[in-house]
Design a protein around this motif. Structure first.
Motif, PDB file in Angstrom:
ATOM      1  N   MET A 156      32.448 -84.256  65.435  1.00  0.00           N
ATOM      2  CA  MET A 156      33.849 -83.838  65.498  1.00  0.00           C
ATOM      3  C   MET A 156      34.807 -84.939  65.035  1.00  0.00           C
ATOM      4  O   MET A 156      35.959 -84.670  64.725  1.00  0.00           O
ATOM      5  N   GLU A 192      37.883 -82.935  64.152  1.00  0.00           N
ATOM      6  CA  GLU A 192      37.708 -81.573  63.630  1.00  0.00           C
ATOM      7  C   GLU A 192      37.073 -80.705  64.694  1.00  0.00           C
ATOM      8  O   GLU A 192      36.028 -81.045  65.251  1.00  0.00           O
ATOM      9  N   LYS A 232      39.962 -88.097  61.427  1.00  0.00           N
ATOM     10  CA  LYS A 232      40.527 -86.930  62.100  1.00  0.00           C
ATOM     11  C   LYS A 232      39.501 -86.349  63.058  1.00  0.00           C
ATOM     12  O   LYS A 232      38.296 -86.618  62.966  1.00  0.00           O
ATOM     13  N   PRO A 239      44.071 -81.893  66.833  1.00  0.00           N
ATOM     14  CA  PRO A 239      42.918 -81.486  66.032  1.00  0.00           C
ATOM     15  C   PRO A 239      43.290 -81.237  64.570  1.00  0.00           C
ATOM     16  O   PRO A 239      44.367 -80.697  64.270  1.00  0.00           O
ATOM     17  N   ASP A 240      42.407 -81.676  63.683  1.00  0.00           N
ATOM     18  CA  ASP A 240      42.514 -81.474  62.232  1.00  0.00           C
ATOM     19  C   ASP A 240      43.641 -82.276  61.577  1.00  0.00           C
ATOM     20  O   ASP A 240      43.850 -82.169  60.367  1.00  0.00           O
TER      21      ASP A 240
END
Length: 238
Positions: free
Chosen positions: A222, A234, A232, A176-177
């Motif tokens: 997301m 998120e 990405k 994530p991120d």
């Protein structure tokens, strides 16, 4: 369960079928052949192939129709063979469930590399699912990815994804991120570096977002585009 050494080639040009058969058999694969879409679809549904090489332009039922019909029955990985100038058709092929495409004229060695790359990912996923002793699940506010069952839930509703769409989502969601550029995604998700078309990534991301958005806008948001860089995953605010 798929036969990991059995590949179906659906191609109307006998010369190309023979060439693909020769190179793939050298690598230890068993090859079945079909010269038109209807025959190919019947074989694809009746047998459990590890992978299907599917020509876009076929007499009768074309590659788009074959892929669409096959996806209603099975999740067998599909590599589509297309001629130059058929970009719109290639995008349509992705949208009906093709995992990759190769542009004619192609090098037989390129085909072998693509086949091995796609089968490596499929085999690795299958091995992980059958041998895992702990539950392999990624859980977020709007999204649950059950890697043991290869199942995706967006706001408690199941989302139907192709194998490659699933792999792309799982890969992004596992970090994530973190921003990944298109070249990284080609290498990690598609498992090749030199022959990849970056539009392959863009088309899969677009289709993945559309499928998630139909079920949950929260899940669809997301997957973010980082302009000038890549994509990405998120995590939504709790």
């Amino acid at each position: 369960m798929d036969d990991l050494n059995k590949i179906l080639v659906i191609e109307d040009e006998e010369r190309i079928r023979r060439l693909l058969k020769m190179y793939l058999e050298r690598e230890g694969y068993e090859i079945d052949e079909a010269s038109d879409g209807e025959e190919g679809l019947q074989l694809a549904i009746a047998n459990d192939y590890a992978l299907t090489l599917l020509d876009l332009m076929l007499p009768g039922k074309d590659g788009i129709d074959v892929c669409k019909s096959l996806r209603n029955k099975k999740a067998t990985p599909v590599i589509m063979l297309t001629a130059k100038g058929e970009e719109a058709n290639r995008v349509e092929g992705f949208e009906v469930g093709a995992d990759d495409y190769i542009v004619k004229p192609f090098s037989p060695r390129e085909v072998v590399l693509r086949v091995k790359a796609l089968l490596r990912r499929s085999t690795a996923s299958s091995s992980t699912n059958t041998q895992s002793t702990t539950k392999d699940v990624l859980e977020f506010k709007h999204l649950v990815i059950d890697n043991d069952a290869h199942r995706v839930l967006a706001d408690d509703q199941e989302v139907s994804l192709t194998p490659k769409e699933y792999e792309l989502l799982h890969f992004l969601a596992s970090s994530p991120d973190k921003v990944f550029d298109r070249e990284q995604l080609l290498k990690e998700v598609w498992q090749y570096e030199f022959f990849g078309d970056l539009r392959t990534v863009d088309t899969h991301v677009k289709r993945l977002r559309e499928k998630l958005n139909k079920v949950s806008q929260g899940a669809g948001k997301m997957i973010l585009t980082v302009w000038g860089v890549g994509y990405k995953f998120e995590v939504a605010d709790e």
